[in-house]
Design a protein around this motif. Structure first.
Motif, short mmCIF file in Angstrom:
data_model
loop_
_atom_site.label_atom_id
_atom_site.label_comp_id
_atom_site.label_asym_id
_atom_site.label_seq_id
_atom_site.Cartn_x
_atom_site.Cartn_y
_atom_site.Cartn_z
N LEU A 170 45.50 41.65 67.86
CA LEU A 170 46.51 42.44 68.57
C LEU A 170 47.17 43.45 67.65
O LEU A 170 47.43 44.59 68.05
CB LEU A 170 47.55 41.53 69.21
N ASP A 171 47.41 43.06 66.39
CA ASP A 171 47.99 44.01 65.43
C ASP A 171 47.03 45.18 65.19
O ASP A 171 47.46 46.34 65.12
CB ASP A 171 48.28 43.31 64.09
N ARG A 172 45.75 44.89 65.07
CA ARG A 172 44.76 45.95 64.87
C ARG A 172 44.70 46.88 66.07
O ARG A 172 44.63 48.11 65.92
CB ARG A 172 43.38 45.37 64.58
N LEU A 173 44.74 46.33 67.26
CA LEU A 173 44.71 47.15 68.46
C LEU A 173 45.97 48.02 68.59
O LEU A 173 45.89 49.19 68.99
CB LEU A 173 44.56 46.27 69.71
N ALA A 174 47.11 47.45 68.24
CA ALA A 174 48.36 48.20 68.32
C ALA A 174 48.40 49.33 67.30
O ALA A 174 48.99 50.38 67.55
CB ALA A 174 49.55 47.26 68.10
N TYR A 212 41.80 28.51 79.40
CA TYR A 212 41.66 29.12 78.07
C TYR A 212 42.35 28.30 76.99
O TYR A 212 42.00 28.38 75.82
CB TYR A 212 42.19 30.55 78.08
N PHE A 213 43.37 27.54 77.37
CA PHE A 213 44.05 26.64 76.44
C PHE A 213 44.81 25.59 77.25
O PHE A 213 45.05 25.77 78.44
CB PHE A 213 45.01 27.39 75.50
N GLU A 214 45.15 24.50 76.58
CA GLU A 214 45.92 23.44 77.22
C GLU A 214 47.39 23.81 77.23
O GLU A 214 47.93 24.27 76.21
CB GLU A 214 45.73 22.11 76.47
N TRP A 215 48.05 23.62 78.37
CA TRP A 215 49.46 23.97 78.49
C TRP A 215 50.31 23.26 77.45
O TRP A 215 51.20 23.85 76.84
CB TRP A 215 49.97 23.65 79.90
N GLU A 216 50.05 21.99 77.19
CA GLU A 216 50.85 21.25 76.22
C GLU A 216 50.70 21.83 74.81
O GLU A 216 51.66 21.85 74.05
CB GLU A 216 50.51 19.76 76.23
N VAL A 264 40.40 32.66 71.66
CA VAL A 264 40.39 33.63 72.75
C VAL A 264 40.51 35.04 72.18
O VAL A 264 39.88 35.98 72.66
CB VAL A 264 41.51 33.34 73.77
N ILE A 265 41.33 35.17 71.14
CA ILE A 265 41.45 36.42 70.39
C ILE A 265 41.31 36.08 68.91
O ILE A 265 41.57 34.94 68.51
CB ILE A 265 42.78 37.16 70.65
#
Length: 108
Positions: A102-106, A49-53, A96-97
């Protein structure tokens, strides 16, 4: 037990500004959510989903922002708070989001 990816990722951070807290040489989590967010970052990066670095650079920037803004002792240090903020930032950057999702979901 760590897989090769988790071992690489955790060891890459040793002695670096983004190194996670340790106790007796082992990763230290004072609350369960910290272990969860740590595992989520590892799993999502491992699954591509994303690069670790890229995540590490977000974490380093998040820690640096706290150091810069914490003058005067107005905020308390929490490594995993910085870790979670970096994870959110990299997930938003990679699409990915959605930004603010996340603020809207919370709030709902």
């Amino acid at each position: 037990m760590f897989t090769k990816f988790e071992e690489f990722a955790a060891n890459q951070m040793l002695g670096q500004p983004d190194s996670p807290p340790r106790a007796s040489g082992k990763l230290y989590f004072s609350e369960e959510w910290q272990r969860t967010v740590f595992g989520m970052a590892m799993a999502l990066s491992k699954q591509g989903y994303f690069e670790w670095e890229d995540f590490r650079q977000k974490l380093i920037a998040s820690i640096a922002a706290w150091e810069r803004d914490a003058c005067g002792g107005q905020t308390t240090w929490d490594y995993y708070e910085r870790y979670a903020l970096a994870l959110i930032a990299v997930l938003e950057e990679y699409g990915v989001i959605e930004a603010g999702e996340l603020d809207r979901l919370a709030a709902s």
